[in-house]
Design an enzyme around this catalytic site. Sequence first.
Site, PDB file in Angstrom:
ATOM      1  N   TRP A  13       0.871  -1.180   0.000  1.00 21.57           N
ATOM      2  CA  TRP A  13       0.000   0.000   0.000  1.00 21.57           C
ATOM      3  C   TRP A  13       0.913   1.236   0.000  1.00 21.57           C
ATOM      4  O   TRP A  13       1.788   1.342   0.873  1.00 21.57           O
ATOM      5  CB  TRP A  13      -0.873  -0.051   1.255  1.00 21.57           C
ATOM      6  CG  TRP A  13      -1.852   1.060   1.401  1.00 21.57           C
ATOM      7  CD1 TRP A  13      -2.735   1.519   0.461  1.00 21.57           C
ATOM      8  CD2 TRP A  13      -2.061   1.854   2.577  1.00 21.57           C
ATOM      9  NE1 TRP A  13      -3.482   2.540   0.987  1.00 21.57           N
ATOM     10  CE2 TRP A  13      -3.089   2.770   2.283  1.00 21.57           C
ATOM     11  CE3 TRP A  13      -1.494   1.882   3.856  1.00 21.57           C
ATOM     12  CZ2 TRP A  13      -3.561   3.696   3.201  1.00 21.57           C
ATOM     13  CZ3 TRP A  13      -1.960   2.798   4.774  1.00 21.57           C
ATOM     14  CH2 TRP A  13      -2.982   3.698   4.442  1.00 21.57           C
ATOM     15  N   ASP A  23      -0.690  -5.856   8.981  1.00 19.64           N
ATOM     16  CA  ASP A  23      -1.707  -4.861   8.685  1.00 19.64           C
ATOM     17  C   ASP A  23      -2.925  -5.648   8.208  1.00 19.64           C
ATOM     18  O   ASP A  23      -2.869  -6.310   7.162  1.00 19.64           O
ATOM     19  CB  ASP A  23      -1.186  -3.911   7.593  1.00 19.64           C
ATOM     20  CG  ASP A  23      -2.139  -2.757   7.345  1.00 19.64           C
ATOM     21  OD1 ASP A  23      -3.246  -2.750   7.924  1.00 19.64           O
ATOM     22  OD2 ASP A  23      -1.774  -1.847   6.566  1.00 19.64           O
ATOM     23  N   ALA A  32      -6.653  -5.023   7.218  1.00 23.47           N
ATOM     24  CA  ALA A  32      -7.635  -3.966   6.960  1.00 23.47           C
ATOM     25  C   ALA A  32      -8.887  -4.499   6.264  1.00 23.47           C
ATOM     26  O   ALA A  32      -9.830  -3.745   6.038  1.00 23.47           O
ATOM     27  CB  ALA A  32      -6.997  -2.869   6.112  1.00 23.47           C
ATOM     28  N   LYS A  56     -13.359  -0.836   6.512  1.00 23.88           N
ATOM     29  CA  LYS A  56     -13.986  -1.550   5.400  1.00 23.88           C
ATOM     30  C   LYS A  56     -15.014  -2.559   5.896  1.00 23.88           C
ATOM     31  O   LYS A  56     -16.128  -2.605   5.400  1.00 23.88           O
ATOM     32  CB  LYS A  56     -12.947  -2.297   4.552  1.00 23.88           C
ATOM     33  CG  LYS A  56     -11.594  -1.639   4.485  1.00 23.88           C
ATOM     34  CD  LYS A  56     -11.474  -0.537   3.467  1.00 23.88           C
ATOM     35  CE  LYS A  56     -10.244   0.280   3.753  1.00 23.88           C
ATOM     36  NZ  LYS A  56      -9.681   0.992   2.650  1.00 23.88           N
TER      37      LYS A  56
HETATM   38  C1  LMR Z   1      -6.965   2.250  -0.470  1.00 22.10           C
HETATM   39  O1  LMR Z   1      -5.932   1.560  -0.511  1.00 22.10           O
HETATM   40  O2  LMR Z   1      -7.525   2.659  -1.495  1.00 22.10           O
HETATM   41  C2  LMR Z   1      -7.594   2.562   0.854  1.00 22.10           C
HETATM   42  O3  LMR Z   1      -6.899   1.944   1.878  1.00 22.10           O
HETATM   43  C3  LMR Z   1      -7.820   4.007   1.054  1.00 22.10           C
HETATM   44  C4  LMR Z   1      -6.565   4.774   1.300  1.00 22.10           C
HETATM   45  O4  LMR Z   1      -6.544   5.490   2.294  1.00 22.10           O
HETATM   46  O5  LMR Z   1      -5.634   4.703   0.495  1.00 22.10           O
END
Ligand code: LMR
Length: 394
Positions: A127, A208, A210, A243
């Site tokens: 991410w 992590d 999520a 989420k």
């Molecule tokens: C994403 O990866 O799109 C979500 O986790 C929102 C974000 O804050 O980036």
Amino acid sequence: MFESLKTRPADGILALMQMYKDDPRPTKIDLGVGVYKDATGLTPIMRAVKAAEHQLWEAQDTKVYTGLAGDPAFADAMIDLVLRDAVPRDSVAAVATPGGTGAVRQAFELIQMARSDARVFVSDPTWPNHLSILGYLGIEVVNYRYFDEDTRGVDFDGMIEDIKTARAGDVVLLHGCCHNPTGANLNMTEWRAVVDVLLETGAVPMIDIAYQGFGDGLEEDAAATRLVASSVPECLIAASCSKNFGIYRERTGLLMAVSHNTEARKLHQDTLAFLNRQNFSFPPDHGARLVTMILNDDALKADWMAELEEVRSSMLGLRSQLASELQRLSGSDRFGFLAQHRGMFSRLGTTPDKVVEMREKHGIYMVSDSRMNIAGLNEHTIPILAKAIIDAGV
Ligand code: LMR
């Protein structure tokens, strides 16, 4: 003093959200930010959340501060949801945080505070905000191989080879389930091998998580996190409620520090509370309270689980529909990975140029690394996306 400020690079996901908003084409398709959408394009408030909010509105008689760690009942409920009985409760120190990102940020600060020379190993890709926060804090990042561009699955041998280079005191960041951005995940046998490497190297895992409940089910999605937490001496877990409870803007998350040295738990708990105090003082309460109410009430919990299951199976349905449409158009099985991936995202595995081409020609918005939010699709837009993918020569 402000004249010395420099422009920061825009966050790619958030910039894409804005581009989508600014696009006047009615046919545009948003596969960008990781937000669940139903078939009508709405991100609904879950039934149990609405019911809990109603009850809270009736019953709540104060908005006075909770505690620096948030309400302990929230931590208890979330520890049970994520870890069940994988570790004894007294081995977990936990604080409520502003969303999963808040938990990630606090975890990185804790790492830096405990060990200023720790390196954090991250999957390639991960991410983007992991990298952004690590860079901002000045923590050294080491990439480990993760995504196999050919199979669009996990490059497991590469991953193991790379994380073996971690030293005691380094941290290995892992996605508990539903890997963001790729959608490619380890199986349990592979997770056990990762645990062996962690034990051999003495590196500390940070998980992590999520998207619990978006992949294979609430329990299944937590299995890897439970395995890791119960196998290693110490780990960090950043959990998000954004989420799976659909309470994105309420900013609800929990950071857990698990240590088999239970005598040190008070120190760990106090340190996490200290970090909260330095950064924002008391964590937000509204979302955490709703989650606590839902998880502690049989009827609300059953309804929440049922709706989460509807969400999960609708995404699976979209995945297989997209994979078969692409099979039909391409006359090959090369897009079968879309049905194998889990969670909200799949990385299509194409170049940024082709991503731009699909956006300009067809109004399809996906992240430049070709991450698609599967929940942004519906049965009418799947054929449009499939055609655009084939037209672009992916
Ligand atoms: C994403 O990866 O799109 C979500 O986790 C929102 C974000 O804050 O980036």
